[in-house]
Design an enzyme around this catalytic site. Structure first.
Site, PDB file in Angstrom:
ATOM      1  N   ASP A 278       0.394   1.842  -3.748  1.00 13.02           N
ATOM      2  CA  ASP A 278      -0.717   1.293  -2.986  1.00 13.02           C
ATOM      3  C   ASP A 278      -1.442   2.421  -2.252  1.00 13.02           C
ATOM      4  O   ASP A 278      -0.962   2.888  -1.255  1.00 13.02           O
ATOM      5  CB  ASP A 278      -0.237   0.197  -2.025  1.00 13.02           C
ATOM      6  CG  ASP A 278       1.018   0.603  -1.241  1.00 13.02           C
ATOM      7  OD1 ASP A 278       1.765   1.497  -1.663  1.00 13.02           O
ATOM      8  OD2 ASP A 278       1.257  -0.014  -0.197  1.00 13.02           O
ATOM      9  N   GLU A 456       4.748  12.618   3.906  1.00 13.66           N
ATOM     10  CA  GLU A 456       4.808  11.569   2.895  1.00 13.66           C
ATOM     11  C   GLU A 456       4.231  11.988   1.545  1.00 13.66           C
ATOM     12  O   GLU A 456       4.753  11.624   0.495  1.00 13.66           O
ATOM     13  CB  GLU A 456       4.019  10.370   3.452  1.00 13.66           C
ATOM     14  CG  GLU A 456       3.905   9.179   2.559  1.00 13.66           C
ATOM     15  CD  GLU A 456       2.937   8.149   3.118  1.00 13.66           C
ATOM     16  OE1 GLU A 456       3.043   6.991   2.710  1.00 13.66           O
ATOM     17  OE2 GLU A 456       2.088   8.509   3.967  1.00 13.66           O
TER      18      GLU A 456
END
Length: 498
Positions: A278, A456
């Site tokens: 996503d 991340e």
């Protein structure tokens, strides 16, 4: 090459970060706090307990580890029997310690946790790794599936199923056959989550992402705002108004006259989030057409689950049952070859069962069948021949499309790099695997030396963690921690013998 001091400093950071990111009963207040949702005034943070649990027992146990002040800031409730009955969102209770990814992601996530478990095992934190697998089993037993994450607004969707590899990774260290046996019922329950409607396509007999529920994703509406205060969904509508494309029938997802996103859009949007990717344009703009696709990643993971479950049953002496699971894996492999493999391109592509065509969107998930060992030697060689399409200065890129989404170019993510490295290694391309591992490690270490953190995601073209200005949709932050990056870094250090 990084020197010994740099590597030692990096390993120390990761070792300390596991403690920072661990949530146990004594950290319940920390875990309950959710930066992704609005909270009214000083109202308590909500923690929901499964109806199958003993609420009084849990409250008593919490009184032994939390202060009176902490308890005043928490409210335990029994979870309603239907998701639609939840009026106020909160944390879902889990009994064992677990590791969160970091930053805004202050809960236990589905596929993140597998890569975290790899790191924990590598870092001699086997008990914590086992706790996380036990947590998966608890979610299946009490909440019906491995959750996207343990908040009430995630009860309608799972994440990529990497359950059995996590079980086997822990078993390698513990050799606890009784524990391994105890995992079988939850493996079967979770397997059928993906192999009955709405997650199965009757034509291809392949699985697809299909989240339940209705309307917009709660965490997106309240937290993914741009500088003008527009939500992600506002930006999507603007895109639909201004951009013409033929990836899918936009009328299915957007009512131009009313300037409204349809309920089918929101179903696709939630299903895209169930995929873990996503957001990307892999299934068309914003991937909302994912509900019409058999994806390479999901079906490879399910083939791996079938093979792993066969292996688990063999270990436990259940040869006949193991044979049944191998048969299931063989059938899925045949379907993957029929629908997802492109002989012409030498790559695996997602298959649109609505149109009857593969979508020729070159994506790093093409390495998943190599990672799982279900590609033939010839198929693996063809994928290897296409390595230059994905390899960049900082490792493996997600795609070659700059869409303004974080799961497209120029971004690279630790899990996809590990999948590619392990897949290439499995088929004998060890030098290429080592080179990619070294590239990603060097990029992450360069950024670590400058900032003192692991994050991340990275721009693998510029070898930079400064990605926010390049991301136009969803959330644009680059979260610090970061669970799965930590785990993959430790795996790459092992592979490179550093």
């Amino acid at each position: 090459m990084p020197n010994a001091t740099e590597i030692a400093t990096l390993k120390t950071y990761i070792k300390q970060t596991w403690k920072t990111l661990t949530r146990s009963q004594k950290d319940l207040l920390t875990a309950a706090k959710d930066p992704k949702v609005e909270r009214q005034g000083e109202q308590p943070w909500l923690v929901y307990v499964s109806p199958r649990e003993d609420l009084d027992r849990i409250q008593t146990s919490l009184q032994q580890v939390l202060t009176a002040k902490e308890l005043q800031q928490l409210e335990l409730r029994v979870l309603p029997t239907e998701v639609a009955l939840i009026e106020e969102h909160g944390l879902l209770y889990l009994p064992h310690p677990y590791v969160v990814p970091g930053g805004r992601f202050n809960e236990m996530y589905g596929w993140d946790s597998y890569f975290i478990i790899l790191g924990l095992v590598q870092d001699c934190e086997v008990e914590l790794a086992k706790n996380m697998v036990d947590q998966f089993a608890y979610e299946i037993e009490h909440y019906g599936m491995i959750l996207n994450a343990n908040r009430t607004y995630f009860l309608t969707r799972s994440q990529p199923p990497i359950y059995t590899p996590a079980i086997l990774k822990v078993y390698e260290s513990t050799q606890d056959r009784q524990w391994l046996q105890s995992m079988l019922p939850t493996i079967e329950t979770y397997y059928y989550y993906w192999n009955v409607p709405p997650h199965i396509n009757p034509h291809t007999k392949l699985s697809h992402y299909s989240a339940l529920g209705h309307g917009a994703a709660i965490e997106v509406v309240t937290s993914e705002l741009d500088e003008q205060g527009r939500t992600h969904y506002d930006r999507v509508k603007e895109y639909y108004q201004q951009v013409q494309f033929d990836d899918y029938d936009v009328d299915l997802y957007y009512d131009r006259q009313k300037d409204e996103l349809t309920e089918l859009f929101y179903q696709g949007d939630r299903s895209m989030r169930e995929s873990g990717f996503d957001i990307t344009n892999r299934f068309g703009p914003f991937s909302v057409d994912i509900i019409h696709y058999a994806p390479v990643c999901l079906n490879t993971l399910l083939a791996k689950m079938e093979l792993d479950t066969a292996e688990i049953n063999e270990i436990l002496g259940h040869s006949n049952i193991a044979s049944q699971w191998r048969d299931r894996a063989s059938l899925r492999q045949e379907r993957i070859n029929e629908f997802l493999w492109s002989e012409e391109a030498g790559l695996y592509f997602d298959y649109n069962f609505r149109t009857g065509k593969r979508r020729n969107y070159e994506y790093a998930t093409t390495f998943f069948p190599l990672w799982a060992g279900i590609a033939s030697e010839k198929q693996a060689h063809r994928v290897w021949q296409n390595l230059a399409k994905f390899e960049r200065e900082g490792g493996i890129i997600t795609s070659n499309v700059v869409s303004g989404n974080q799961w497209d170019a120029p971004f690279g993510w630790a899990p996809l790099n590990l999948v590619a490295v392990e897949g290439l290694w499995r088929y004998g391309y060890e030098e290429d695997a080592k080179r990619i591992a070294h590239k990603f490690l060097a990029m992450a270490l360069q950024e670590f030396n400058q900032t003192g953190t692991l994050v991340e995601k990275y721009d693998v073209c510029a070898c930079s963690a400064n990605v926010s200005d390049e991301i136009k949709y969803g959330y644009s932050s680059n979260e610090i921690g970061f669970g799965w990056t930590n785990g993959v870094i430790l795996e790459f250090l092992r592979i490179l013998d550093m």
